[in-house]
Design a protein around this motif. Structure first.
Motif, PDB file in Angstrom:
ATOM      1  N   ASP A 119      -4.819  -1.122  11.388  1.00  0.00           N
ATOM      2  CA  ASP A 119      -5.281  -0.847  12.757  1.00  0.00           C
ATOM      3  C   ASP A 119      -5.582  -2.152  13.495  1.00  0.00           C
ATOM      4  OD1 ASP A 119      -6.663   0.879  14.884  1.00  0.00           O
ATOM      5  OD2 ASP A 119      -8.293  -0.438  14.230  1.00  0.00           O
ATOM      6  N   VAL A 178      -2.444  -3.850  14.580  1.00  0.00           N
ATOM      7  CA  VAL A 178      -1.875  -3.178  15.759  1.00  0.00           C
ATOM      8  C   VAL A 178      -2.560  -3.680  17.029  1.00  0.00           C
ATOM      9  CG1 VAL A 178      -1.654  -0.953  16.947  1.00  0.00           C
ATOM     10  CG2 VAL A 178      -1.174  -1.104  14.496  1.00  0.00           C
ATOM     11  N   LEU A 196       3.516  -1.371  15.107  1.00  0.00           N
ATOM     12  CA  LEU A 196       3.628   0.062  15.402  1.00  0.00           C
ATOM     13  C   LEU A 196       4.475   0.769  14.344  1.00  0.00           C
ATOM     14  CD1 LEU A 196       4.053   0.122  19.304  1.00  0.00           C
ATOM     15  CD2 LEU A 196       2.118   0.997  17.982  1.00  0.00           C
ATOM     16  N   ARG A 197       5.584   0.143  13.956  1.00  0.00           N
ATOM     17  CA  ARG A 197       6.450   0.772  12.945  1.00  0.00           C
ATOM     18  C   ARG A 197       5.746   0.856  11.592  1.00  0.00           C
ATOM     19  NH1 ARG A 197      11.967  -2.434  13.356  1.00  0.00           N
ATOM     20  NH2 ARG A 197      12.557  -1.152  11.564  1.00  0.00           N
ATOM     21  N   PHE A 256       4.676   4.321   8.264  1.00  0.00           N
ATOM     22  CA  PHE A 256       4.796   4.440   6.803  1.00  0.00           C
ATOM     23  C   PHE A 256       3.589   5.157   6.180  1.00  0.00           C
ATOM     24  CE2 PHE A 256       7.966   1.332   7.679  1.00  0.00           C
ATOM     25  CZ  PHE A 256       8.902   1.453   6.659  1.00  0.00           C
ATOM     26  N   PHE A 257       2.547   5.343   6.985  1.00  0.00           N
ATOM     27  CA  PHE A 257       1.343   5.978   6.436  1.00  0.00           C
ATOM     28  C   PHE A 257       1.057   7.332   7.078  1.00  0.00           C
ATOM     29  CE2 PHE A 257       1.053   1.450   5.724  1.00  0.00           C
ATOM     30  CZ  PHE A 257       0.786   1.411   4.358  1.00  0.00           C
ATOM     31  N   ASN A 303       0.774  -1.238   0.000  1.00  0.00           N
ATOM     32  CA  ASN A 303       0.000   0.000   0.000  1.00  0.00           C
ATOM     33  C   ASN A 303       0.808   1.292   0.000  1.00  0.00           C
ATOM     34  OD1 ASN A 303      -3.005  -0.849   0.321  1.00  0.00           O
ATOM     35  ND2 ASN A 303      -1.884  -2.162   1.747  1.00  0.00           N
ATOM     36  N   ALA A 345      -0.487  13.389  15.222  1.00  0.00           N
ATOM     37  CA  ALA A 345       0.974  13.451  15.112  1.00  0.00           C
ATOM     38  C   ALA A 345       1.421  12.824  13.795  1.00  0.00           C
ATOM     39  CB  ALA A 345       1.619  12.718  16.290  1.00  0.00           C
ATOM     40  N   ASN A 395      -0.933   3.999  -2.083  1.00  0.00           N
ATOM     41  CA  ASN A 395      -1.625   3.466  -3.264  1.00  0.00           C
ATOM     42  C   ASN A 395      -3.127   3.515  -3.030  1.00  0.00           C
ATOM     43  OD1 ASN A 395       0.727   2.776  -4.644  1.00  0.00           O
ATOM     44  ND2 ASN A 395       0.877   0.832  -3.541  1.00  0.00           N
ATOM     45  N   ALA A 403       0.205  10.592   9.518  1.00  0.00           N
ATOM     46  CA  ALA A 403      -0.933  10.960  10.364  1.00  0.00           C
ATOM     47  C   ALA A 403      -2.219  10.275   9.873  1.00  0.00           C
ATOM     48  CB  ALA A 403      -1.108  12.472  10.347  1.00  0.00           C
ATOM     49  N   GLY A 404      -2.963   9.741  10.804  1.00  0.00           N
ATOM     50  CA  GLY A 404      -4.228   9.101  10.463  1.00  0.00           C
ATOM     51  C   GLY A 404      -4.075   7.685   9.944  1.00  0.00           C
ATOM     52  N   ALA A 405      -2.887   7.079  10.116  1.00  0.00           N
ATOM     53  CA  ALA A 405      -2.641   5.737   9.557  1.00  0.00           C
ATOM     54  C   ALA A 405      -3.673   4.726  10.049  1.00  0.00           C
ATOM     55  CB  ALA A 405      -1.234   5.268   9.920  1.00  0.00           C
ATOM     56  N   ARG A 406      -3.898   4.697  11.339  1.00  0.00           N
ATOM     57  CA  ARG A 406      -4.820   3.676  11.873  1.00  0.00           C
ATOM     58  C   ARG A 406      -6.264   3.997  11.514  1.00  0.00           C
ATOM     59  NH1 ARG A 406      -3.748   2.158  17.990  1.00  0.00           N
ATOM     60  NH2 ARG A 406      -5.668   1.017  17.505  1.00  0.00           N
ATOM     61  N   LEU A 407      -6.575   5.280  11.416  1.00  0.00           N
ATOM     62  CA  LEU A 407      -7.957   5.645  11.078  1.00  0.00           C
ATOM     63  C   LEU A 407      -8.266   5.363   9.614  1.00  0.00           C
ATOM     64  CD1 LEU A 407      -8.195   8.984  13.078  1.00  0.00           C
ATOM     65  CD2 LEU A 407      -9.261   6.794  13.659  1.00  0.00           C
ATOM     66  N   GLU A 408      -7.274   5.509   8.752  1.00  0.00           N
ATOM     67  CA  GLU A 408      -7.507   5.334   7.315  1.00  0.00           C
ATOM     68  C   GLU A 408      -7.244   3.913   6.830  1.00  0.00           C
ATOM     69  OE1 GLU A 408      -8.828   7.373   5.224  1.00  0.00           O
ATOM     70  OE2 GLU A 408      -8.953   9.068   6.609  1.00  0.00           O
ATOM     71  N   HIS A 409      -6.588   3.098   7.644  1.00  0.00           N
ATOM     72  CA  HIS A 409      -6.207   1.743   7.225  1.00  0.00           C
ATOM     73  C   HIS A 409      -6.700   0.730   8.266  1.00  0.00           C
ATOM     74  CE1 HIS A 409      -3.591   3.314   4.014  1.00  0.00           C
ATOM     75  NE2 HIS A 409      -3.406   4.314   4.859  1.00  0.00           N
ATOM     76  N   PRO A 410      -7.983   0.382   8.197  1.00  0.00           N
ATOM     77  CA  PRO A 410      -8.569  -0.461   9.249  1.00  0.00           C
ATOM     78  C   PRO A 410      -7.870  -1.812   9.413  1.00  0.00           C
ATOM     79  CG  PRO A 410     -10.280   0.468   7.845  1.00  0.00           C
ATOM     80  CD  PRO A 410      -8.983   0.815   7.203  1.00  0.00           C
ATOM     81  N   HIS A 459      -7.565  14.778  10.136  1.00  0.00           N
ATOM     82  CA  HIS A 459      -8.350  13.941  11.055  1.00  0.00           C
ATOM     83  C   HIS A 459      -8.611  14.664  12.367  1.00  0.00           C
ATOM     84  CE1 HIS A 459      -6.380  11.043   8.327  1.00  0.00           C
ATOM     85  NE2 HIS A 459      -7.584  10.483   8.355  1.00  0.00           N
ATOM     86  N   ASP A 509      -2.298   9.055  16.650  1.00  0.00           N
ATOM     87  CA  ASP A 509      -2.399   8.698  15.235  1.00  0.00           C
ATOM     88  C   ASP A 509      -3.010   9.852  14.434  1.00  0.00           C
ATOM     89  OD1 ASP A 509      -2.395   6.391  13.176  1.00  0.00           O
ATOM     90  OD2 ASP A 509      -4.463   7.108  13.074  1.00  0.00           O
ATOM     91  N   ARG A 530       3.363  13.151   9.825  1.00  0.00           N
ATOM     92  CA  ARG A 530       3.194  13.981   8.637  1.00  0.00           C
ATOM     93  C   ARG A 530       2.017  13.500   7.795  1.00  0.00           C
ATOM     94  NH1 ARG A 530       7.814  13.572   5.150  1.00  0.00           N
ATOM     95  NH2 ARG A 530       8.598  11.802   6.325  1.00  0.00           N
TER      96      ARG A 530
END
Lengths: 387, 207
Positions: free
Chosen positions: A352, A355, A334-335, A339-340, A274, B197, B206, A342-349, B41, B194, B199
């Protein structure tokens, strides 16, 4: 390096395909754990519902490309556990089948017990549960208080106590319960228990992850257990007591460790699939994650081979693998979110979910601190191989 | 931001919990508008009414101990003010301290053999690591003015809070995994980090 042979490479290839089916259902299953009932015909769920069952009790094993699979070998077990967990550990833990109880019945059960238990499981998809952990005392088998006592009729036994963190207990028909017949290490026994018996009550409670597993608290109030359902009656007390339980837990632990490797791999592969245009630094970070996963996978396989070879160092190797796998799962998931941005967990269920599920590996089959203490024992007692 | 506000947020989080502290953060530093993270967010205790024709969408509803929070995405949402971002760090520190308080009570009551878990050497060491993390974070935050806190430093501090929380959660065994216990608060605390914090890397994904 420990590589898979041709037979296990076949299993891995199929399990990976089956896992792809499960991954698409992961989020729905998490919202509605009962959804598993609608997917019993999926090849992955069907496989889990029939493994592990030893060859002598399973006349119709799964045959893939000419190879037979019973799910009983150590290396076999960690191979499919990793594949399913890389897709969705929730469905793996939600599926019917012998699961953890099957390992104990195979190890400690007599002929009649095995025929009864595995026969029930081959009739139709049947959920089982495995009840060791108790309130206040955790998973320390030596201090458990659930009690198995003779009934007034002298024919049967009655089971009283409480259990916590028991997966699938609310949907299971039968399972293995650890209890005590008397004080001391020889008084610890494992008994086959039917959930339809009066006095058995299982209540699911909400968890941060692994929701498909429907983790429950169980109360046992005078649950009737035929005397013939106490596992290991044909064995000496030293083989069926606490020592027998420890042998069983040692055989379970590499499979749990493989779940941690699978969750880490799932998150790692999610990044690969992704993220685009990785920088050199990101590529280096991702490569390091991949090497870390392979390192722990090798530890897990080494412990799995110790099962297959009846290696006396199994318990220590399994603890080392499980402690590292729990750490790996937490760190890599966590690491991966980094790679995604801000909002990684909210945008990638799905990420999440990895995790949250990773946190659950820690407490299954003993926390990291418990495993470290066991590794230390192996080290100081000279039982851990050191070259 | 004055240190006094930071102290109040930290105390509110430690004593009254995540939702009460988040409300206080919004009241004291929000400037009358919902704060959004770098990728648009927001996590808020109650569903703010979206203006007609607004660009906000709800991405998740979060249940926490009887309260409901919503996570929103709004590409046009107003970025969190520096004072709000600094306050969020004080808030998460207070939540982590509450988790440590819980661990001390829990591990003092649980025994292995005849010894409280609290007195076992490995447990002592891990609690010491967590409180040292707290001391480090507190020292870095003390006296920091909102405009002095860069995004990368804030992200690093959030990660430190998460690491301290994870160290503590491991000491709780299975009870730290229950959604009706402190482990759920820690998870929502991570979701706050999340959202706010790191960028904005939306363009690097993708689709």
């Amino acid at each position: 390096m420990i590589e898979l042979d041709d037979r296990l490479l076949v299993l891995r290839r199929y399990a990976r395909e089956w896992g792809a089916d499960l991954a698409g259902l992961a989020l729905d299953l998490e919202r509605s754990p009962e959804l598993v009932h609608k997917h019993l015909d999926l090849p992955g769920v069907s496989f889990l519902s029939r493994t592990p069952i030893p060859a002598e009790y399973n006349p119709h094993p799964l045959v893939l490309d000419g190879h037979r699979f019973y799910g009983v070998g150590g290396l076999e077990r960690v191979t499919f556990c990793e594949e399913f967990a890389a897709a969705d550990v929730g469905m793996l833990l939600a599926a019917p089948g012998p699961s953890l109880s099957g390992v104990f019945v195979a190890l400690l059960g007599d002929e009649r017990q095995k025929e009864w238990f595995f026969g029930r499981l081959l009739e139709r998809p049947t959920w089982t549960f495995f009840a060791l952990t108790e309130p206040e005392r955790g998973s320390d088998a030596g201090s458990l208080r659930s009690a198995l006592r003779p009934a007034p009729d002298g024919e049967t036994l009655l089971l009283d106590g409480a259990k916590r963190f028991i997966g699938n207990a609310a949907r299971a028909d039968l399972g293995v319960v650890f209890a005590r017949t008397r004080p001391g290490p020889l008084g610890v026994v494992a008994a086959l228990v039917e959930t339809a018996q009066p006095g058995f009550r299982a209540t699911p409670f909400p968890t941060v992850g692994l929701r498909g597993n429907q983790v429950s608290q169980v109360t046992l109030d005078g649950v009737e257990v035929p005397a013939g359902r106490v596992l290991g009656r044909h064995l000496s007390p030293t083989r069926r007591g606490l020592a027998g339980a420890v042998r069983g837990f040692n055989r379970l632990r590499p499979g749990v460790a493989a779940l941690g490797v699978g969750i880490a791999r799932g998150a790692y592969e999610y990044v690969l699939a992704n993220r685009r245009s990785l920088t050199a630094g990101e590529r280096a970070d991702l490569d390091a994650m991949g090497r870390g996963i392979e390192g722990v996978r090798q530890l897990v396989r080494r412990a799995a081979l110790a099962i297959d070879h009846d290696d006396p160092a199994l318990g220590y190797l399994a603890s080392a693998a499980k402690a590292r796998a729990a750490r790996l799962a937490e760190e890599v998931t966590l690491r991966a979110t980094g790679f995604f941005g801000a909002g990684a967990r909210l945008e990638h269920p799905l990420l999440d979910k990895f995790v949250r599920d990773a946190r659950g590996v820690e407490y299954m089959e003993g926390t990291r601190n418990i495993q470290r203490l066991n590794v230390f024992q192996g080290l100081t007692q000279g039982r851990l191989p050191r070259g | 931001m004055t240190t006094e506000i930071g102290a109040r947020l930290r105390a509110a989080a430690r004593e009254d919990g995540l939702v009460a502290a988040l409300r206080l953060l919004n009241e004291e530093t929000g400037g009358g508008a919902l704060a959004h993270g770098p990728a648009g967010h927001a996590v808020a205790p109650v569903a703010p009414a979206a203006p007609a024709g607004g660009t906000a969408t709800v991405v998740r509803t979060i249940e926490l101990h009887g309260d409901t929070l919503v996570a929103l995405r709004d590409p046009q949402g107003r970025r969190a003010r520096p004072a709000w971002s600094l306050g969020l760090l004080w808030l998460r520190l207070g939540l982590s301290e509450a988790l440590l308080d819980h661990c001390l009570a829990y591990l003092g009551e649980r025994t292995s053999g005849d010894t409280p878990l609290l007195l076992q050497q490995m447990v002592k060491g891990q609690l010491a690591e967590a409180v040292t993390d707290h001391l480090e974070i507190e020292t870095l935050l003390a006296g920091t003015e909102p405009d002095d806190l860069g995004d990368d430093t804030a992200a690093w501090l959030h990660e430190r809070v998460t690491r301290a929380d994870r160290t503590l959660l491991r000491l709780l065994g299975g009870s730290g995994f229950r959604a009706d216990g402190p482990g759920a608060t820690a998870d929502v605390s991570e979701l706050l980090a999340d959202a706010y914090a790191g960028r904005d890397r939306t363009e690097e994904v993708n689709r």
